[in-house]
Design a protein around this motif. Structure first.
Motif, mmCIF file in Angstrom:
data_model
loop_
_atom_site.group_PDB
_atom_site.id
_atom_site.type_symbol
_atom_site.label_atom_id
_atom_site.label_comp_id
_atom_site.label_asym_id
_atom_site.label_seq_id
_atom_site.Cartn_x
_atom_site.Cartn_y
_atom_site.Cartn_z
ATOM 1 N N ASP A 1 0.845 -1.177 0.000
ATOM 2 C CA ASP A 1 0.000 0.000 0.000
ATOM 3 C C ASP A 1 0.886 1.234 0.000
ATOM 4 O O ASP A 1 2.023 1.181 0.445
ATOM 5 C CB ASP A 1 -0.858 -0.048 1.277
ATOM 6 N N TYR B 1 8.986 6.410 0.076
ATOM 7 C CA TYR B 1 7.661 6.967 -0.198
ATOM 8 C C TYR B 1 7.621 7.851 -1.445
ATOM 9 O O TYR B 1 6.742 7.672 -2.295
ATOM 10 C CB TYR B 1 7.149 7.707 1.032
ATOM 11 N N ASN C 1 0.392 3.834 1.830
ATOM 12 C CA ASN C 1 0.498 4.283 3.208
ATOM 13 C C ASN C 1 1.482 3.372 3.941
ATOM 14 O O ASN C 1 1.232 2.174 4.092
ATOM 15 C CB ASN C 1 -0.878 4.232 3.867
ATOM 16 N N GLU D 1 0.381 0.637 6.459
ATOM 17 C CA GLU D 1 -0.247 -0.584 5.945
ATOM 18 C C GLU D 1 0.784 -1.682 5.738
ATOM 19 O O GLU D 1 0.500 -2.859 5.964
ATOM 20 C CB GLU D 1 -1.002 -0.299 4.647
#
Length: 71
Positions: free
Chosen positions: A5, A54, A7, A10
């Motif tokens: 995911d 990220y 995020n 997660e």
């Protein structure tokens, strides 16, 4: 198959789920204990890596126009 995911939390929940599943808790008390133990065992470097990657994951999703990515 494991789906990751965007995020980062997660991904950590997935790590926790796998670790607790391996311990095969037989009741809620053991489940609670194993969850707490395994959560404290999650490495700081794993968390840092998720945060560090990220921007790359976001860029990959944007480039794929919301489609599948290697992440």
């Amino acid at each position: 198959m494991i789906f990751l995911d965007l995020n980062p939390i997660e991904n950590l929940w997935q790590d926790l789920k796998i670790a607790v599943h391996r311990l095969s808790p037989s009741n809620l008390t053991k489940l609670h204990f194993f969850c707490q133990e395994e959560w404290t065992n999650l490495s700081i470097s794993r968390c840092a890596k998720l945060v560090e990657t990220y921007p790359k994951r976001l860029a990959a999703v944007i480039a794929a126009k919301g489609g599948s990515t290697k992440y």
